[in-house]
Design an enzyme around this catalytic site. Structure first.
Site, short mmCIF file in Angstrom:
data_model
loop_
_atom_site.label_atom_id
_atom_site.label_comp_id
_atom_site.label_asym_id
_atom_site.label_seq_id
_atom_site.Cartn_x
_atom_site.Cartn_y
_atom_site.Cartn_z
N LYS A 36 40.05 -13.71 10.01
CA LYS A 36 39.94 -14.54 8.81
C LYS A 36 40.28 -15.98 9.20
O LYS A 36 41.34 -16.24 9.75
CB LYS A 36 40.90 -14.01 7.74
N ASP A 38 40.96 -20.02 8.44
CA ASP A 38 41.64 -20.80 7.41
C ASP A 38 40.88 -22.09 7.16
O ASP A 38 41.21 -23.14 7.71
CB ASP A 38 43.08 -21.09 7.86
N GLU A 190 44.73 -16.43 10.08
CA GLU A 190 45.03 -16.18 8.67
C GLU A 190 45.08 -14.69 8.34
O GLU A 190 45.75 -14.30 7.38
CB GLU A 190 43.99 -16.87 7.79
#
Length: 341
Positions: A36, A38, A190
């Site tokens: 993931k 950011d 993240e």
């Protein structure tokens, strides 16, 4: 209305509203896993002649904010129209996503050459919805990802590699979500996203076909007021009063945040909040007296990103910290999460 991406000769394809992942425990089995990133979600569209447009998650055109991305995609696509889903990311000196750096870019609608040079951004492409004559929205993730991976070599062979990245994905028995989440944590990422291998792309839906597991709890919040600072913050913002919309349409107060700000962020917030002043609170219920007493109320038009530890029993943010503004979010879509069941 969501339309199939147009790819008429010379035309930039239509934007596609992004599929949204659901917060849940990471599944195992016929799933792929991606880190993931950011940053800001972005739909990047390229015409056959290379003309490029960028659309934010809420459909705003942000091409002028990130001019280096508008120049990057042409050569790797070899004259093919394309629609890519991904994330605009600013990398720090260690090569890791830095949301704070990205804020300095998002605050400038038309950044100067010096800012672009000092704080460049990269588009992390993680899905392809159109390539040439192939419309891929209804294809399973596994095929869309194979098409995207096929572009990786072309990207790496050109100058576009500095501005476009196609990050890896992980499948198969060796792809342990717990181990990958540990890698993400050690490298300051993240979190992790799981995507079902047979899943089509569902524009504009929050789907359980994509599952996200962030390492840091975050909540998007609407700014409904602010308190003047004192001491070193005299003359500027001391804290922000935050809210989110209940399913009944009311803006509910969810707490205040007074940490995590840089001096530049405080100055920018004061400039943005001052013209939004209003005489009364926009919140549906009374704000705690100690915060309401000195509050400067504002129209609820700005959205911020908040890191926090947990929700309290009365649905307030515990130990919140400011991360930055989210110009890619519409205030009316910021929903108050349901209490845990």
């Amino acid at each position: 209305m969501v339309r199939t991406p147009s790819h008429a000769a010379g035309a930039v394809p239509d934007a596609v509203r992004p599929i949204l992942a659901t917060d849940a425990e990471l599944p195992t089995g016929a799933w792929a896993y991606e880190y993931k990133w950011d940053g800001y979600r972005c739909c990047l569209r390229v015409a056959r002649d290379g003309g490029t447009r960028l659309a934010s998650r809420n459909g705003n055109d942000v091409t002028s904010t990130y001019p280096e991305l508008a120049d990057a995609p042409g050569p790797p696509l070899h004259g093919r129209a394309a629609v890519l889903d991904g994330e605009i990311v600013a990398l720090n000196e260690a090569g890791r996503p830095d949301f704070g750096l990205l804020q300095s870019r998002a605050q400038r609608h038309r950044p100067g050459a010096d800012l672009v040079r000092r704080t460049p951004v990269t588009f992390f492409a993680f899905d392809v919805l159109l390539l040439g004559r192939d419309e891929l929205l209804g294809e399973p993730y596994e095929r869309r990802r194979a098409v995207l991976d096929g572009l990786a070599g072309d990207v790496e062979a050109t100058d576009a590699a500095e501005r476009i990245a196609i990050p890896p994905h992980y499948t198969g028995p060796r792809a342990s979500p717990d181990e990958l989440l540990g890698v993400a944590e050690r490298n300051g990422l993240e979190g992790l996203v799981a995507k079902r291998l047979d899943s089509p792309y569902q524009p504009g839906r929050r789907s359980r076909l994509w599952i996200k597991k962030p390492l840091v709890k975050t909540q998007e919040a609407v700014i409904g007021g602010w308190q003047p600072g004192d001491g070193r913050r005299s003359g500027t913002v001391g804290s922000l009063l935050l809210g989110a919309y209940h399913e009944d349409g009311a803006l509910r107060y969810i707490g205040h945040v007074g940490s995590g700000f840089t001096a530049a962020a405080l100055a920018d917030l004061l400039e943005r909040l001052t013209p939004l002043a209003r005489p009364t609170s926009p919140f549906a219920e009374p704000v705690p007296r100690e915060h309401a007493r000195t509050a400067r109320w504002v129209e609820p038009r700005l959205v911020g990103d908040i890191a926090f530890r947990a929700w309290t029993r009365d649905r307030r943010l515990r130990q919140p910290s400011w991360r930055g503004l989210r110009p890619d979010r519409d205030p009316g879509t910021i929903a108050l999460p349901a209490p845990p069941g």
